[in-house]
Design a protein around this motif. Structure first.
Motif, PDB file in Angstrom:
ATOM      1  N   LEU A  19      -2.157   0.891  58.809  1.00  0.00           N
ATOM      2  CA  LEU A  19      -3.202   1.712  59.424  1.00  0.00           C
ATOM      3  C   LEU A  19      -3.852   2.636  58.399  1.00  0.00           C
ATOM      4  CD1 LEU A  19      -1.577   2.682  62.840  1.00  0.00           C
ATOM      5  CD2 LEU A  19      -3.600   1.254  62.483  1.00  0.00           C
ATOM      6  N   ALA A  20      -3.043   3.281  57.580  1.00  0.00           N
ATOM      7  CA  ALA A  20      -3.577   4.192  56.563  1.00  0.00           C
ATOM      8  C   ALA A  20      -4.474   3.439  55.588  1.00  0.00           C
ATOM      9  CB  ALA A  20      -2.445   4.889  55.823  1.00  0.00           C
ATOM     10  N   HIS A  21      -4.060   2.234  55.203  1.00  0.00           N
ATOM     11  CA  HIS A  21      -4.860   1.420  54.281  1.00  0.00           C
ATOM     12  C   HIS A  21      -6.261   1.199  54.838  1.00  0.00           C
ATOM     13  CE1 HIS A  21      -6.046  -1.868  51.619  1.00  0.00           C
ATOM     14  NE2 HIS A  21      -6.364  -2.547  52.712  1.00  0.00           N
ATOM     15  N   TYR A  22      -6.338   0.737  56.081  1.00  0.00           N
ATOM     16  CA  TYR A  22      -7.644   0.413  56.650  1.00  0.00           C
ATOM     17  C   TYR A  22      -8.440   1.653  57.044  1.00  0.00           C
ATOM     18  CZ  TYR A  22      -6.471  -4.440  56.332  1.00  0.00           C
ATOM     19  OH  TYR A  22      -6.154  -5.670  55.836  1.00  0.00           O
ATOM     20  N   GLU A  23      -7.785   2.696  57.468  1.00  0.00           N
ATOM     21  CA  GLU A  23      -8.493   3.922  57.837  1.00  0.00           C
ATOM     22  C   GLU A  23      -9.099   4.617  56.625  1.00  0.00           C
ATOM     23  OE1 GLU A  23      -5.555   6.107  60.022  1.00  0.00           O
ATOM     24  OE2 GLU A  23      -6.043   5.084  61.891  1.00  0.00           O
ATOM     25  N   ASN A  24      -8.541   4.400  55.443  1.00  0.00           N
ATOM     26  CA  ASN A  24      -9.013   5.078  54.239  1.00  0.00           C
ATOM     27  C   ASN A  24      -9.926   4.222  53.368  1.00  0.00           C
ATOM     28  OD1 ASN A  24      -7.651   7.598  54.667  1.00  0.00           O
ATOM     29  ND2 ASN A  24      -5.753   6.517  54.229  1.00  0.00           N
ATOM     30  N   GLN A  25     -10.247   3.010  53.799  1.00  0.00           N
ATOM     31  CA  GLN A  25     -11.139   2.147  53.021  1.00  0.00           C
ATOM     32  C   GLN A  25     -12.583   2.607  53.146  1.00  0.00           C
ATOM     33  OE1 GLN A  25     -10.609  -1.892  54.414  1.00  0.00           O
ATOM     34  NE2 GLN A  25      -9.727  -2.459  52.449  1.00  0.00           N
ATOM     35  N   SER A  26     -13.301   2.525  52.052  1.00  0.00           N
ATOM     36  CA  SER A  26     -14.743   2.760  52.092  1.00  0.00           C
ATOM     37  C   SER A  26     -15.414   1.494  52.643  1.00  0.00           C
ATOM     38  CB  SER A  26     -15.269   3.050  50.690  1.00  0.00           C
ATOM     39  OG  SER A  26     -15.170   1.879  49.887  1.00  0.00           O
ATOM     40  N   GLU A  27     -16.681   1.598  52.986  1.00  0.00           N
ATOM     41  CA  GLU A  27     -17.415   0.419  53.455  1.00  0.00           C
ATOM     42  C   GLU A  27     -17.465  -0.653  52.372  1.00  0.00           C
ATOM     43  OE1 GLU A  27     -21.174   0.938  55.365  1.00  0.00           O
ATOM     44  OE2 GLU A  27     -20.457   2.657  56.515  1.00  0.00           O
ATOM     45  N   GLU A  29     -15.215  -1.210  50.043  1.00  0.00           N
ATOM     46  CA  GLU A  29     -13.890  -1.845  49.979  1.00  0.00           C
ATOM     47  C   GLU A  29     -13.691  -2.801  51.156  1.00  0.00           C
ATOM     48  OE1 GLU A  29     -11.219   1.553  47.761  1.00  0.00           O
ATOM     49  OE2 GLU A  29     -11.766   1.859  49.856  1.00  0.00           O
ATOM     50  N   GLN A  30     -14.164  -2.419  52.328  1.00  0.00           N
ATOM     51  CA  GLN A  30     -14.069  -3.298  53.500  1.00  0.00           C
ATOM     52  C   GLN A  30     -14.830  -4.595  53.250  1.00  0.00           C
ATOM     53  OE1 GLN A  30     -15.535  -1.110  56.866  1.00  0.00           O
ATOM     54  NE2 GLN A  30     -13.965   0.465  56.686  1.00  0.00           N
ATOM     55  N   PHE A  31     -16.046  -4.461  52.753  1.00  0.00           N
ATOM     56  CA  PHE A  31     -16.877  -5.630  52.480  1.00  0.00           C
ATOM     57  C   PHE A  31     -16.213  -6.533  51.437  1.00  0.00           C
ATOM     58  CE2 PHE A  31     -20.267  -7.831  50.172  1.00  0.00           C
ATOM     59  CZ  PHE A  31     -20.855  -8.527  51.224  1.00  0.00           C
ATOM     60  N   ALA A  32     -15.698  -5.937  50.379  1.00  0.00           N
ATOM     61  CA  ALA A  32     -15.054  -6.728  49.320  1.00  0.00           C
ATOM     62  C   ALA A  32     -13.839  -7.478  49.862  1.00  0.00           C
ATOM     63  CB  ALA A  32     -14.642  -5.816  48.164  1.00  0.00           C
ATOM     64  N   GLU A  33     -13.075  -6.851  50.732  1.00  0.00           N
ATOM     65  CA  GLU A  33     -11.889  -7.505  51.302  1.00  0.00           C
ATOM     66  C   GLU A  33     -12.298  -8.677  52.198  1.00  0.00           C
ATOM     67  OE1 GLU A  33      -8.141  -6.239  54.089  1.00  0.00           O
ATOM     68  OE2 GLU A  33      -8.793  -4.841  52.539  1.00  0.00           O
ATOM     69  N   ILE A  34     -13.339  -8.488  52.982  1.00  0.00           N
ATOM     70  CA  ILE A  34     -13.825  -9.566  53.842  1.00  0.00           C
ATOM     71  C   ILE A  34     -14.340 -10.726  53.004  1.00  0.00           C
ATOM     72  CG2 ILE A  34     -15.626 -10.203  55.508  1.00  0.00           C
ATOM     73  CD1 ILE A  34     -15.299  -7.268  56.600  1.00  0.00           C
ATOM     74  N   GLU A  35     -15.107 -10.432  51.969  1.00  0.00           N
ATOM     75  CA  GLU A  35     -15.636 -11.480  51.097  1.00  0.00           C
ATOM     76  C   GLU A  35     -14.511 -12.229  50.391  1.00  0.00           C
ATOM     77  OE1 GLU A  35     -18.825 -12.766  50.636  1.00  0.00           O
ATOM     78  OE2 GLU A  35     -18.987 -11.654  52.511  1.00  0.00           O
ATOM     79  N   ALA A  36     -13.498 -11.518  49.934  1.00  0.00           N
ATOM     80  CA  ALA A  36     -12.369 -12.169  49.259  1.00  0.00           C
ATOM     81  C   ALA A  36     -11.647 -13.110  50.226  1.00  0.00           C
ATOM     82  CB  ALA A  36     -11.412 -11.114  48.711  1.00  0.00           C
ATOM     83  N   ALA A  37     -11.507 -12.697  51.461  1.00  0.00           N
ATOM     84  CA  ALA A  37     -10.850 -13.548  52.461  1.00  0.00           C
ATOM     85  C   ALA A  37     -11.681 -14.803  52.726  1.00  0.00           C
ATOM     86  CB  ALA A  37     -10.634 -12.768  53.754  1.00  0.00           C
ATOM     87  N   ARG A  38     -12.988 -14.644  52.797  1.00  0.00           N
ATOM     88  CA  ARG A  38     -13.867 -15.796  53.039  1.00  0.00           C
ATOM     89  C   ARG A  38     -13.808 -16.801  51.905  1.00  0.00           C
ATOM     90  NH1 ARG A  38     -19.692 -14.288  54.007  1.00  0.00           N
ATOM     91  NH2 ARG A  38     -19.756 -16.525  54.181  1.00  0.00           N
ATOM     92  N   GLU A  39     -13.570 -16.342  50.690  1.00  0.00           N
ATOM     93  CA  GLU A  39     -13.580 -17.214  49.519  1.00  0.00           C
ATOM     94  C   GLU A  39     -12.190 -17.722  49.132  1.00  0.00           C
ATOM     95  OE1 GLU A  39     -15.619 -14.932  46.553  1.00  0.00           O
ATOM     96  OE2 GLU A  39     -17.482 -14.927  47.703  1.00  0.00           O
ATOM     97  N   ALA A  40     -11.156 -17.325  49.868  1.00  0.00           N
ATOM     98  CA  ALA A  40      -9.786 -17.723  49.533  1.00  0.00           C
ATOM     99  C   ALA A  40      -9.626 -19.238  49.648  1.00  0.00           C
ATOM    100  CB  ALA A  40      -8.795 -17.016  50.450  1.00  0.00           C
ATOM    101  N   GLU A  41      -8.982 -19.814  48.657  1.00  0.00           N
ATOM    102  CA  GLU A  41      -8.707 -21.248  48.652  1.00  0.00           C
ATOM    103  C   GLU A  41      -7.666 -21.590  49.708  1.00  0.00           C
ATOM    104  OE1 GLU A  41      -9.885 -23.801  46.627  1.00  0.00           O
ATOM    105  OE2 GLU A  41     -11.379 -22.399  45.850  1.00  0.00           O
ATOM    106  N   GLY A  42      -7.852 -22.703  50.387  1.00  0.00           N
ATOM    107  CA  GLY A  42      -6.857 -23.198  51.322  1.00  0.00           C
ATOM    108  C   GLY A  42      -6.908 -22.581  52.706  1.00  0.00           C
ATOM    109  N   PHE A  43      -7.930 -21.779  52.987  1.00  0.00           N
ATOM    110  CA  PHE A  43      -8.057 -21.151  54.298  1.00  0.00           C
ATOM    111  C   PHE A  43      -9.449 -21.402  54.841  1.00  0.00           C
ATOM    112  CE2 PHE A  43      -4.692 -18.789  52.301  1.00  0.00           C
ATOM    113  CZ  PHE A  43      -3.775 -18.614  53.335  1.00  0.00           C
TER     114      PHE A  43
END
Length: 66
Positions: A19-27, A29-43
């Motif tokens: 919870l602390a991780h996600y509550e303290n993310q900037s916009e 950082e949120q965008f970068a995490e979503i983009e990294a998930a979209r580009e992950a191999e094998g998913f």
């Protein structure tokens, strides 16, 4: 008050850390995490109808344990 139930390997401390991780993310950082998930191999990310979500989770759980 009822006893909290956590998934295997999880406890209250881990939940608080996530919870602390996600509550303290900037916009950014949120965008970068979503983009990294979209580009992950094998998913593959897809939309699943809500009424099928529990069945999809169960299928994934069975696959992981086999």
């Amino acid at each position: 008050m009822s006893q909290q139930k956590f998934p295997p390997g999880w406890d209250e401390q881990r939940v608080r850390e996530v919870l602390a991780h996600y509550e303290n993310q900037s916009e950014e950082e949120q965008f970068a995490e979503i983009e990294a998930a979209r580009e992950a191999e094998g998913f593959t990310m897809m939309a699943v109808p809500t009424e099928l979500a529990s069945e999809v989770r169960a299928l994934i759980a069975r696959r992981r344990t086999s």
